[in-house]
Design an enzyme around this catalytic site. Structure first.
Site, PDB file in Angstrom:
ATOM      1  N   VAL A  74      28.750  14.411  48.882  1.00 33.61           N
ATOM      2  CA  VAL A  74      28.558  15.141  50.131  1.00 33.61           C
ATOM      3  C   VAL A  74      28.317  16.626  49.882  1.00 33.61           C
ATOM      4  O   VAL A  74      27.704  17.306  50.710  1.00 33.61           O
ATOM      5  CB  VAL A  74      29.763  14.923  51.079  1.00 33.61           C
ATOM      6  N   ALA A  95      36.687  14.137  43.992  1.00 28.38           N
ATOM      7  CA  ALA A  95      36.095  13.358  45.077  1.00 28.38           C
ATOM      8  C   ALA A  95      34.631  13.723  45.221  1.00 28.38           C
ATOM      9  O   ALA A  95      34.241  14.875  45.013  1.00 28.38           O
ATOM     10  CB  ALA A  95      36.823  13.604  46.392  1.00 28.38           C
ATOM     11  N   ASP A  96      33.842  12.724  45.566  1.00 27.18           N
ATOM     12  CA  ASP A  96      32.442  12.975  45.910  1.00 27.18           C
ATOM     13  C   ASP A  96      32.246  13.005  47.422  1.00 27.18           C
ATOM     14  O   ASP A  96      31.293  13.598  47.898  1.00 27.18           O
ATOM     15  CB  ASP A  96      31.555  11.908  45.280  1.00 27.18           C
ATOM     16  N   ARG A  97      33.148  12.366  48.146  1.00 28.69           N
ATOM     17  CA  ARG A  97      33.129  12.459  49.609  1.00 28.69           C
ATOM     18  C   ARG A  97      34.487  12.023  50.145  1.00 28.69           C
ATOM     19  O   ARG A  97      35.061  11.042  49.668  1.00 28.69           O
ATOM     20  CB  ARG A  97      32.013  11.595  50.214  1.00 28.69           C
ATOM     21  N   ALA A 156      35.801   8.675  48.341  1.00 28.87           N
ATOM     22  CA  ALA A 156      34.881   8.097  47.363  1.00 28.87           C
ATOM     23  C   ALA A 156      34.924   8.934  46.095  1.00 28.87           C
ATOM     24  O   ALA A 156      34.827  10.160  46.145  1.00 28.87           O
ATOM     25  CB  ALA A 156      33.460   8.058  47.913  1.00 28.87           C
TER      26      ALA A 156
END
Length: 385
Positions: A101, A256-258, A266
């Site tokens: 994100v 975290a990526d999102r 995620a």
């Protein structure tokens, strides 16, 4: 000295090719938006904050060079031509890795700057200058916020250990994937928390998973921890349960990526496994990520798109030839080998999994630490966003 993922000098941008680490340190110059897209998609650069920084810096460099060109490109002749051109470039960059994100947040910030300039009646050159400044700020603000969130998370963990009547002077912390300077513009998120504990003499040992199939842990986290001289132990992804059974682990910290509005997160595939095992062993599970990683537009993790990587990536392993062999330039020879049968067809290769908020103890951003209310399965992230 810490490693770095991006180096800049004026309009020149270079990234370390993370596909060749840890045995070869090669910097690649990024001259075009197309090259930035390829670097992100092929994972020559990875880590949600780092790819956002590269995208923003590349747009800034592209515009800066255009302003100096003679003649100037046609799309720079008016706001009406600049708007659709830059919007298309930002949309293209976003397609490189849609789960992260931060990349979307960076492109949205630049789009907002673009729209604001057009609405204010600025000419194309002035709007371009605004975009250049915004792009460079997106990169510059990353290091300071990483240090803030690392301190927030480290101090929170120390208080949790004290509350259990244990000494916080010799902590063992496990992490997944790579979340240090190579994944950010510097210091790191989850690995930044580990670095903070080390700097304040609270850390006994860092444990990290290999994080297959791309081996961000064994290739990149291992290299960063060695560089920082932090005591560390690597384990295979399937050994997490055994580690928790036989060692006193005080926390698991991940990036975290999102992050969805309720706290579902995620991250690199394998994070969910670690969270389930941490819950079974009553080990705090901490997510450390910048505000830009929180996506308030999605209610929970079911709305997070999960990137499916090419099947071939899970069948190949790249590394230095062993015993080591040097080429004519004195560099270790590397090779890619296939570890599966040649005709294997069925391969499941998601790049991420989603850890439910109920398995997460705390979510840390540069604004502080969020925990769940008593009895709640999800988070109220309003205080840290």
């Amino acid at each position: 000295m810490a490693l770095t993922s991006i180096k800049t000098s004026g309009d020149k941008i270079e990234i370390v090719n993370q596909l060749l680490l840890p045995h070869t340190t090669e910097f690649i110059e990024i001259d075009t938006i197309e090259q930035a897209h390829d670097a992100i998609k092929s994972m020559k650069i990875r880590g949600a904050p780092a790819i956002a920084s590269l995208a923003a810096l590349t747009v800034a460099s592209h515009l800066s060079r255009a302003l100096q060109a003679d003649p100037a490109p046609e799309w720079l002749s008016s706001p009406q031509l600049l708007d659709p051109y830059i919007t298309a470039q930002l949309d293209f960059l976003y397609t490189a890795r849609p789960t992260a994100v931060n990349l979307g947040a960076a492109t949205r910030r630049l789009k907002h700057t673009l729209r604001t300039g057009v609405e204010q009646g600025k000419d194309a050159s002035a709007i371009a200058q605004d975009l250049i400044q915004e792009g460079r700020e997106i990169d510059a603000e990353d290091v300071s916020r990483n240090k803030r969130m690392s301190k927030w998370g480290g101090e929170w963990l120390i208080e949790q250990v004290k509350a259990k009547g244990k000494s916080p002077e010799s902590l063992n912390v496990m992490t997944v994937c790579n979340t240090g300077s190579l994944a950010t513009s510097g210091y790191g998120t989850a690995l930044g928390l580990i670095t903070y504990l080390h700097e304040t003499r609270k850390l006994s040992r860092a444990f990290f998973t290999q994080s297959t199939p791309y081996h961000q842990g064994s290739r990149l986290t291992a290299l960063e921890l060695l560089t920082l001289k932090i005591p560390a132990t690597m384990l295979c992804d399937s050994m997490v349960g055994s580690l928790f059974q036989h060692n006193d682990i005080h926390a698991v910290v991940v990036g975290a990526d999102r992050i969805a509005r309720n706290g579902d997160t995620a991250n690199k595939v394998g994070t969910y496994n670690a969270a389930v095992l941490a819950s079974r062993h009553n080990i705090p599970f901490i997510v450390v990520a910048p505000v830009s990683t929180v996506d308030l537009d999605i209610a929970d993790g079911t709305a997070i798109p999960i990137e499916q990587r090419p099947a071939l990536e899970a069948r190949l392993v790249r590394g230095a030839v062993y015993p080591f062999t040097l080429n004519a330039q004195g560099v270790k020879e590397q090779a890619t080998v296939m570890v599966t049968p040649e005709d294997l067809e069925g391969v499941y290769n998601p790049s991420f999994d989603v850890t439910p908020a109920e398995l997460i103890s705390a979510i840390v951003t540069e604004k502080g630490v969020a925990v769940k209310a008593d009895g709640a399965s999800g988070f109220d992230l309003s205080s840290i966003v």
